[in-house]
Design a protein around this motif. Sequence first.
Motif, PDB file in Angstrom:
ATOM      1  N   SER A  84      23.016  -7.053 -28.205  1.00 38.30           N
ATOM      2  CA  SER A  84      23.222  -8.467 -27.891  1.00 38.30           C
ATOM      3  C   SER A  84      24.686  -8.838 -27.702  1.00 38.30           C
ATOM      4  O   SER A  84      25.000  -9.736 -26.920  1.00 38.30           O
ATOM      5  N   ASP A 128      15.873  -8.397 -19.507  1.00 47.50           N
ATOM      6  CA  ASP A 128      14.746  -8.708 -20.379  1.00 47.50           C
ATOM      7  C   ASP A 128      13.841  -7.488 -20.565  1.00 47.50           C
ATOM      8  O   ASP A 128      13.453  -7.147 -21.687  1.00 47.50           O
ATOM      9  N   LYS A 132      13.449  -5.489 -24.085  1.00 43.67           N
ATOM     10  CA  LYS A 132      12.133  -5.463 -24.733  1.00 43.67           C
ATOM     11  C   LYS A 132      11.657  -4.034 -24.952  1.00 43.67           C
ATOM     12  O   LYS A 132      11.102  -3.710 -26.014  1.00 43.67           O
ATOM     13  N   GLN A 136      10.976  -2.282 -28.617  1.00 44.47           N
ATOM     14  CA  GLN A 136       9.694  -1.632 -28.897  1.00 44.47           C
ATOM     15  C   GLN A 136       9.896  -0.188 -29.341  1.00 44.47           C
ATOM     16  O   GLN A 136       9.260   0.279 -30.301  1.00 44.47           O
ATOM     17  N   ARG A 193      18.769 -15.598 -25.587  1.00 46.49           N
ATOM     18  CA  ARG A 193      17.635 -14.996 -24.893  1.00 46.49           C
ATOM     19  C   ARG A 193      17.149 -13.758 -25.628  1.00 46.49           C
ATOM     20  O   ARG A 193      15.934 -13.550 -25.801  1.00 46.49           O
ATOM     21  N   ASP A 194      18.077 -12.912 -26.076  1.00 49.38           N
ATOM     22  CA  ASP A 194      17.693 -11.721 -26.827  1.00 49.38           C
ATOM     23  C   ASP A 194      16.941 -12.101 -28.101  1.00 49.38           C
ATOM     24  O   ASP A 194      15.953 -11.457 -28.473  1.00 49.38           O
ATOM     25  N   THR A 196      15.066 -14.683 -28.614  1.00 52.95           N
ATOM     26  CA  THR A 196      13.709 -15.066 -28.239  1.00 52.95           C
ATOM     27  C   THR A 196      12.828 -13.834 -28.039  1.00 52.95           C
ATOM     28  O   THR A 196      11.671 -13.796 -28.474  1.00 52.95           O
ATOM     29  N   LEU A 197      13.377 -12.812 -27.398  1.00 57.05           N
ATOM     30  CA  LEU A 197      12.606 -11.603 -27.129  1.00 57.05           C
ATOM     31  C   LEU A 197      12.347 -10.789 -28.395  1.00 57.05           C
ATOM     32  O   LEU A 197      11.273 -10.207 -28.555  1.00 57.05           O
ATOM     33  N   GLU A 200       9.535 -12.548 -30.277  1.00 56.40           N
ATOM     34  CA  GLU A 200       8.441 -13.019 -29.430  1.00 56.40           C
ATOM     35  C   GLU A 200       7.097 -12.825 -30.135  1.00 56.40           C
ATOM     36  O   GLU A 200       6.789 -11.729 -30.615  1.00 56.40           O
ATOM     37  N   ARG A 202       4.029 -11.671 -30.327  1.00 56.89           N
ATOM     38  CA  ARG A 202       3.044 -10.773 -29.736  1.00 56.89           C
ATOM     39  C   ARG A 202       2.389  -9.958 -30.849  1.00 56.89           C
ATOM     40  O   ARG A 202       3.008  -9.668 -31.872  1.00 56.89           O
ATOM     41  N   ASN A 205       4.300  -6.885 -31.825  1.00 54.59           N
ATOM     42  CA  ASN A 205       5.698  -7.068 -32.214  1.00 54.59           C
ATOM     43  C   ASN A 205       5.799  -7.163 -33.733  1.00 54.59           C
ATOM     44  O   ASN A 205       5.378  -8.140 -34.344  1.00 54.59           O
TER      45      ASN A 205
END
Length: 263
Positions: A84, A128, A132, A136, A193-194, A196-197, A200, A202, A205
């Motif tokens: 980041s 993005d 991501k 992961q 933004r990072d 948020t990802l 996220e 999910r 996640n």
Amino acid sequence: MMMNNSDSDDAFIYSMQKYFVTSLRNGNESSYPYSAMDLLQESSLSCIFTQQSSLLGNAELIVTGTLFAKRYSVFIRGLIASASLHDTLLSASPNHVRFRLTQGGAMAYETEILERSLLPASLTLERDLQFKEYVQNLQNHTESLFQAIALHTGANIKVMWALVTHNLRQLYVQLMSDQKHWQTKNRLELIRRDQTLVFEPRIDNRFAIKLNIFEHPDWQGPILYLRPYCCLAYQIDSGTATRDYCTTCPKLDPEERLLLLNN
């Protein structure tokens, strides 16, 4: 190292060592005695945790295993901060990660920069997707370690991931609250933004864990996320008559927490 200049390289290396006790390895040689791969082998895992338990005052295995996640979260914070803040991806693969045990059962780490190490330094779909995928892969590498440690020590994997998530939440609070970290508005937007990802919501996640924020009329400090589970550090014999709880421990009531924060 693929960065702008030697001064940037030196600053990056220094910050990784100072804030995340993580060194970067250029070649195959390493002075760190353990590989993260050793945590996947029962014989070497047992030796490592016997030593770490001893450094923690002969703490029970479940305490040592739970605290391992809290210690390892420092390394994971470093990996995420590297992405980041510097757009640089470091390896979380057990083949690449090495570590040593230090005083009080703490840990210091060593890894290497990935071959395809640079993220785009702009808000793009490409960044993005790459970020991501990196997060992961980081989770997948860490999951294998946590599973082996949980099996050996009895630590709860759900608790282990919550401890990591809490430290990552606090990392982003720190990064966004001080301009010295982001310096430009573009970098601040990348950090947002990072963030948020990373969190996220999910199903796959492991960082998508809801955390409460400390609220008290007399607390005027920065955002403070509370851990949903105790790290068990209070069970370590500190030689005092009272138990030592972390300021973010769920066992504290608001007044007790405020008292600790103000001391």
